[in-house]
Design an enzyme around this catalytic site. Structure first.
Site, PDB file in Angstrom:
ATOM      1  N   ASP A   1      39.279 -11.070  -5.383  1.00 49.23           N
ATOM      2  CA  ASP A   1      40.219 -10.125  -4.779  1.00 49.23           C
ATOM      3  C   ASP A   1      41.607 -10.314  -5.666  1.00 49.23           C
ATOM      4  O   ASP A   1      41.928 -11.420  -6.277  1.00 49.23           O
ATOM      5  CB  ASP A   1      40.721 -10.364  -3.320  1.00 49.23           C
ATOM      6  CG  ASP A   1      41.150  -9.250  -2.600  1.00 49.23           C
ATOM      7  OD1 ASP A   1      41.506  -8.413  -3.315  1.00 49.23           O
ATOM      8  OD2 ASP A   1      40.812  -8.992  -1.462  1.00 49.23           O
ATOM      9  N   TRP A   2      42.335  -9.124  -5.560  1.00 50.03           N
ATOM     10  CA  TRP A   2      43.434  -9.156  -6.824  1.00 50.03           C
ATOM     11  C   TRP A   2      44.589 -10.218  -6.222  1.00 50.03           C
ATOM     12  O   TRP A   2      45.041 -10.105  -5.252  1.00 50.03           O
ATOM     13  CB  TRP A   2      44.286  -7.665  -6.713  1.00 50.03           C
ATOM     14  CG  TRP A   2      43.406  -6.850  -7.447  1.00 50.03           C
ATOM     15  CD1 TRP A   2      44.033  -6.002  -8.653  1.00 50.03           C
ATOM     16  CD2 TRP A   2      42.042  -6.659  -7.856  1.00 50.03           C
ATOM     17  NE1 TRP A   2      43.330  -5.372  -9.380  1.00 50.03           N
ATOM     18  CE2 TRP A   2      41.878  -5.704  -9.160  1.00 50.03           C
ATOM     19  CE3 TRP A   2      40.789  -7.085  -7.461  1.00 50.03           C
ATOM     20  CZ2 TRP A   2      40.838  -5.409  -9.697  1.00 50.03           C
ATOM     21  CZ3 TRP A   2      39.683  -6.777  -8.204  1.00 50.03           C
ATOM     22  CH2 TRP A   2      39.535  -5.790  -9.188  1.00 50.03           C
TER      23      TRP A   2
END
Length: 862
Positions: A225-226
Site C-alpha cells: 500500500d502507498w
C-alpha cells in the site's frame, strides 16, 4: 503475453544486481520504473474499484462511476460483476492504466467500518466469489487487477499502525479466504496493507510468503500500500515485491546498497524482479511490446467516461492508494493470455451501470406500495436533500470525478415526464460539514465563467500560474517552480441571505477572506500522517459571514506549501440551515397532497470514508424525523436509503416501503427509477447483517487498545455472530424482497459425501406471486454435533433462479469441499471432520425453512 520463464530469465540476466533492486521501487506516485536494457516501459497504476481515476486528481478528467463495492456484492450475480469488471478495464485502457488497484477483499467485520462501501461483504464465501468475478472481468481485457488489502485490514482507526491479533484458524478460514479465491482466479497483484498482523507489519509479514506464494502458488507481484514500507531489510527479505510510491522511500538506492552489502540476498531480489517482469510481459510492456497503448482485438476501448471528457490524464499525482471452485492450488498460469472477452459496443456502459443499480438495490420492506404504477399517479412528492444530490460514492482514495450524475429526483422526473407532476421538497438539511464550492454557486472572478480561479503564487505573492477550475475541491494544484502558496478565488453568488458557514481545508498556514475582510488565519499542522486524510480529505477550518441574497461576495482562500503538509486545498461554503420545524411542515404538506411520496435519506460525505471509522449508525435526528413525518402524512411512502453500509432505521415499520440504494454510482437515479416504477425488480440481497441499533451488533469494536485490536470473536463475525449470541437483527444477511413471492418446497442432498469432496444440493422453489422474478437460493451448513468450535451455520453456496408466476424451478447449488473443511491449528493443515452435517436452504441466514442431513465420511488424506 506468452513470454516464457526462460525468456524472463534471459532478460533478467541482462540487468545488474543494482538495476534489479532499483526496479522494485516506484518511479512516481503511480508509475513503476522503466528499464531500457530490457525494453521495459513504466507500468501505470490507478485507484478503483468503483471507477478508474487515472494518475491525476482533476475534476476535468472524468470517469465512469459504478455502484459501490457493497452494492456489487448485493447483486449476488457473478456474471454481472464480470461484465462490470470489463467496463472498468475499458476505462483503464482509455486512461492508459495498466494496473487497477481493486478489488478490496477486506470484510465487513464491524458495521462501524469507515470503508464499508469499498469492501464487498461480511462473509468470506460471498466476498471470495464476487471478488473473483471482478478479477476475471478486469483481467479478461488485459488490465491487471489487485487484491487488497492483505490481510485483516478491516477498519480504519489507527490503520497505519494497528496490530490486529487474530487466531490462526480464523485467519485461514475467514480473512485469508477471499484472497485465496482471488489467487485461484488468477489475480496479478496482491497489495500488502498498512496494518500489522500478530505483531509484524504486513509489508514484512511471513504471510506474504506462506500461504500466498508457497501454498497458493501465487506468482504475481506483491505491492505495498502507498507508503506502507517503513524499513529496508525486513521488508526486502520478506515476500514484498514492489514498494510504492516513488521515487523516495526505504527501497530504491537503500535496497541496492543492502544487496551490495549482503544484508538482502540477491536471490530474493531476483525473485521479486522476475515477478515484475512477468507482470510486464503479460501487460505487453516488456521487450518493446506496448499492448496497453493500442487497441487489442476483442478488448473494449470505448467507455462512457470517454464521452466528452475534458482535460487529460498525466503527471505524477500526490494522492494515496487505499489497496470458485478448486480454490486450493494454483490459478491460471500467469503467462497465459486471457481468452474470449465479449466485445462491447460503445455506449453500452451507461446502460450496464444503470442495470447494476437495480440489480444491487435491496428492497428491505414493502407493504404493497412498490412498484408504483405511473398510470395511477397524479402527483409524486420527492423529499429530502439526498433526492436532489444523491451521494453516488464514498470518500477517500477510491474517489473519481464522474462526468454526469443522475440523482434520484432526476430519475423520477424523467420517468414521469408528461405523465404525472413531481414536486420536490428538500426538507431539513442533513447534519454534516459544508460542501466544496461547485459551479452552480460560484464563478471565476477573472473570466466570469462558472467555477473558481486557481492561482499558484511565489513567496512574494506574485502569480506563477493560473487556471479556471470547476469547483473548490483541488487535491492536486499544479506544482510549478518557485510555488509557495495555493490560492483559490471565487465569486460566491448567494441565493439565500444570512449567516453562511465558510471554510478552507488543508494543512499548514491558511487564510480565508471575504471582500478583503479576513475571516480566519492561522497555522494548522497535520494531525495525522494518514495519506487519505493528508491528500484526499483534509479537515476544514470554519468561520461565519453574513451574506446578502443576490449580492456577490469575493472569497479568497490561501494555503502555504510546506514539507509534510501535502497540497490539497478545498474551499467550502454552506448557506444558513433552514428552520427544521418549517422544513418538516413543508415536507408533510407536500406528502399529504401527493398520491405517493419518495423520501431519500442517507449518510454525509464525512460519514463514510477512508481514513476513519464511524462512531454510530444514526442518520441523525432530523433525517429520522423527516421519514416519520412523511410516512405519517402518506401511507404510500417509499423511504430510499442512500448509504454504503448499515445505518439505523428506527422508522422502518412506519414506511410503506424501504429501499436500500447504497452508493449507486453515476446512473443511480435512473436505475432506482427503474425499480420504483417496476421496469426492473430490486435484485439485491444484503451482503451484510443490518442491526436495528448499534448496541445489538455482536462485533462493533474498531478502536485498538494499546495499539492492538483483538479479533476475539474468532470465526463468529457477521451473521455468524448474531446466531451465536441468539440475537435478531433488523435484517439478516441475504435478506431482500422482490416483486413476487416464493415458496421453498423441497431440498435434495446426497446421503453421503466423502471428506475432501464437495456436494451438489438441489432446492425446488415455486414462484407464488403474480409476476416473474429472480430468487437467490442460499445454502448454509451446520455441524451441531461437532467437536470443534463452529458457527451455528455458515454460507456454503448460492444460486439464482428465475421463474414465471406459478412456475416451479430447481436451483442447483454446488457446495465446494472448502465449505466442509476446517483449519487444524495443531497440524497447520486443512482437515475435514467426519460425521453428520446439516444442510439448510432458504432466503437469508435467518430464514432457512428447508433442512436435510448428509453424512461426511472420512478418508485417509482428509
Amino acid at each position: 503475453m506468452g513470454t516464457s520463464d526462460e525468456e524472463i530469465d534471459r532478460l533478467l540476466g541482462k540487468l545488474t544486481p543494482r538495476a534489479r533492486a532499483l526496479l522494485l521501487n516506484g518511479a512516481t506516485t503511480w508509475r513503476t520504473r522503466a528499464e531500457p536494457a530490457v525494453e521495459l516501459r513504466e507500468l501505470v497504476m490507478s485507484d478503483g474499484p468503483a471507477g478508474v481515476r487515472g494518475e491525476a486528481w482533476d475534476e476535468r478528467s472524468t470517469s465512469l462511476l459504478l455502484p459501490s463495492a457493497s452494492a456489487l456484492a448485493a447483486t449476488w450475480d457473478e456474471a454481472l460483476v464480470e461484465d462490470l469488471g470489463g467496463l472498468l478495464a475499458a476505462e483503464a485502457r482509455r486512461k492508459g492504466v495498466d494496473v487497477l488497484l481493486a478489488p478490496t477483499l477486506n470484510l465487513h467485520r464491524s458495521p462501524l467500518g469507515g470503508r464499508h462501501f469499498e469492501c464487498l461483504s461480511e462473509d468470506p464465501e460471498l466476498t471470495g466469489r464476487i471478488g473473483a468475478a471482478l478479477v476475471r472481468g478486469i483481467q479478461a481485457h488485459g488490465v491487471a487487477a489487485t487484491a487488497k488489502h492483505y490481510v485483516a485490514n478491516d477498519s480504519e482507526t489507527d490503520r497505519l499502525t494497528v496490530d490486529v491479533r487474530v487466531g490462526e484458524r480464523a485467519l485461514r478460514e475467514v480473512y485469508l479466504a477471499p484472497f485465496e479465491a482471488a489467487v485461484a482466479a488468477g489475480v496479478r497483484l496482491v497489495m500488502a496493507g498498512y496494518n500489522a498482523v500478530n505483531g509484524t507489519t504486513m509489508t514484512a509479514n511471513a504471510l506474504l510468503t506462506d500461504p500466498l506464494k508457497s501454498e497458493w502458488g501465487f506468482d504475481g507481484v506483491v505491492v505495498s500500500d502507498w507508503g506502507a514500507v517503513r524499513g529496508t531489510t525486513g521488508t526486502a527479505r520478506a515476500g514484498l515485491d514492489l514498494a510504492m510510491p516513488g521515487p523516495d522511500g526505504p527501497w530504491g538506492e537503500a535496497l541496492a546498497r543492502a544487496v551490495a552489502e549482503g544484508a538482502v540476498p540477491e536471490p530474493a531480489v531476483d525473485d521479486k524482479a522476475r515477478r515484475l517482469l512477468r507482470l510486464a510481459a503479460w501487460l505487453g510492456a516488456l521487450g518493446g511490446r506496448d499492448a496497453s497503448r493500442s487497441p487489442v482485438p476483442g478488448r473494449p476501448v470505448d467507455s462512457p467516461g470517454a464521452e466528452g471528457a475534458e482535460g487529460a490524464d498525466g503527471g505524477a499525482g500526490a494522492g494515496p492508494s487505499s489497496g470458485a471452485e478448486g480454490l486450493p492450488g494454483r490459478g491460471p498460469a500467469h503467462g497465459a493470455k486471457p481468452s474470449g472477452p465479449r466485445p462491447r459496443r460503445a455506449g453500452d456502459g451507461r446502460a450496464l451501470a444503470r442495470r447494476a443499480v437495480a440489480a444491487g438495490a435491496v428492497l428491505l420492506a414493502n407493504k404493497d406500495v412498490l412498484p408504483l404504477d405511473p398510470e395511477h399517479l397524479g402527483t409524486v412528492a420527492v423529499i429530502g436533500a439526498h433526492a436532489a444530490r444523491t451521494r453516488t460514492q464514498g470518500g477517500g482514495s477510491a474517489g473519481v470525478f464522474p462526468r454526469d450524475e443522475v440523482p434520484v429526483l432526476d430519475g423520477i422526473r424523467a420517468e414521469l415526464r408528461g405523465r404525472a407532476r413531481v414536486v420536490h421538497v428538500p426538507g431539513p438539511r442533513p447534519d454534516g460539514p459544508a460542501p466544496p464550492l461547485d459551479p452552480d454557486t460560484c464563478t471565476d472572478p477573472r473570466s466570469g465563467l462558472p467555477g473558481v480561479l486557481l492561482r499558484m503564487l511565489d513567496a512574494d505573492g506574485r502569480e506563477l500560474y493560473a487556471e479556471r477550475r470547476r469547483g473548490g475541491r483541488l487535491l492536486e494544484p499544479r506544482l510549478v517552480p518557485g510555488a509557495h502558496t495555493v490560492e483559490i478565488r471565487a465569486r460566491l453568488c448567494p441565493r439565500t441571505g444570512g449567516s453562511w458557514s465558510l471554510g478552507v481545508a488543508g494543512f499548514g498556514r491558511m487564510s480565508l477572506t471575504t471582500d478583503g475582510r479576513t475571516l480566519l488565519e492561522g497555522d494548522f499542522p497535520p494531525s495525522t500522517d494518514d495519506p487519505a486524510v493528508m491528500h484526499v480529505n483534509p479537515p476544514a477550518q470554519y468561520a461565519t459571514a453574513d451574506l446578502t441574497a443576490g449580492r456577490d461576495t469575493l472569497l479568497v482562500a490561501r494555503r502555504e506549501l510546506a514539507p509534510g503538509t501535502g497540497r490539497a486545498t478545498v474551499l467550502v461554503a454552506a448557506p444558513p440551515a433552514p428552520d427544521v420545524t418549517a422544513s418538516l411542515a413543508e415536507a408533510v404538506r407536500a406528502a399529504g397532497a401527493a398520491d405517493a411520496a419518495v423520501v431519500v435519506v442517507g449518510t454525509t460525505e464525512h460519514g463514510e470514508s477512508e481514513g476513519y471509522d464511524r462512531t454510530d449508525l444514526a442518520l441523525g435526528a432530523t433525517q429520522d424525523a423527516l421519514v416519520r413525518a412523511v410516512a405519517a402524512a402518506n401511507p404510500r411512502t417509499v423511504a430510499v436509503v442512500n448509504s454504503g453500509g448499515p445505518v439505523e432505521l428506527p422508522w422502518r415499520e412506519q414506511a410503506g416501503a424501504v429501499l436500500l440504494a447504497w452508493f449507486p454510482g453515476q446512473e443511480g437515479g435512473g436505475g432506482l427509477a427503474d425499480v420504483l416504477f417496476g421496469h426492473a425488480e430490486p435484485g439485491g440481497r444484503l451482503p451484510t447483517t443490518w442491526p436495528a441499533v448499534l448496541a445489538d451488533a455482536p462485533v462493533t469494536r474498531t478502536r485498538p487498545d494499546g495499539g492492538r485490536l483483538d479479533y476475539d470473536e474468532g470465526l463468529h463475525l457477521g451473521h455468524r455472530g448474531w446466531l451465536r449470541h441468539h440475537r435478531t437483527p433488523a435484517y439478516w444477511f441475504g435478506h431482500g424482497l422482490g416483486y413476487t413471492t416464493w415458496r421453498y418446497e423441497e431440498l435434495t442432498v446426497p446421503p453421503v459425501t466423502r471428506a475432501g469432496d464437495g456436494l451438489t444440493v438441489r432446492v425446488r422453489v415455486r414462484n407464488t406471486g403474480a409476476r416473474a422474478g429472480r430468487e437467490v437460493v442460499q445454502v448454509y451448513l451446520a455441524r451441531p454435533a461437532s467437536a470443534l468450535d463452529r458457527p451455528a451455520r455458515w454460507l456454503a453456496g448460492y444460486a439464482a433462479v428465475r421463474a414465471r408466476p406459478g412456475e416451479t424451478v430447481t436451483a442447483t447449488v454446488r457446495v465446494p469441499a472448502r465449505a466442509l473443511r476446517h483449519w487444524s491449528v495443531a497440524e497447520h493443515a486443512w482437515r475435514t471432520e467426519a460425521g453428520p452435517c446439516r444442510v439448510l436452504a432458504g432466503r437469508s441466514a435467518g430464514d432457512v425453512p428447508l433442512a436435510a442431513e448428509v453424512e461426511v465420511v472420512a478418508t485417509a488424506s482428509a
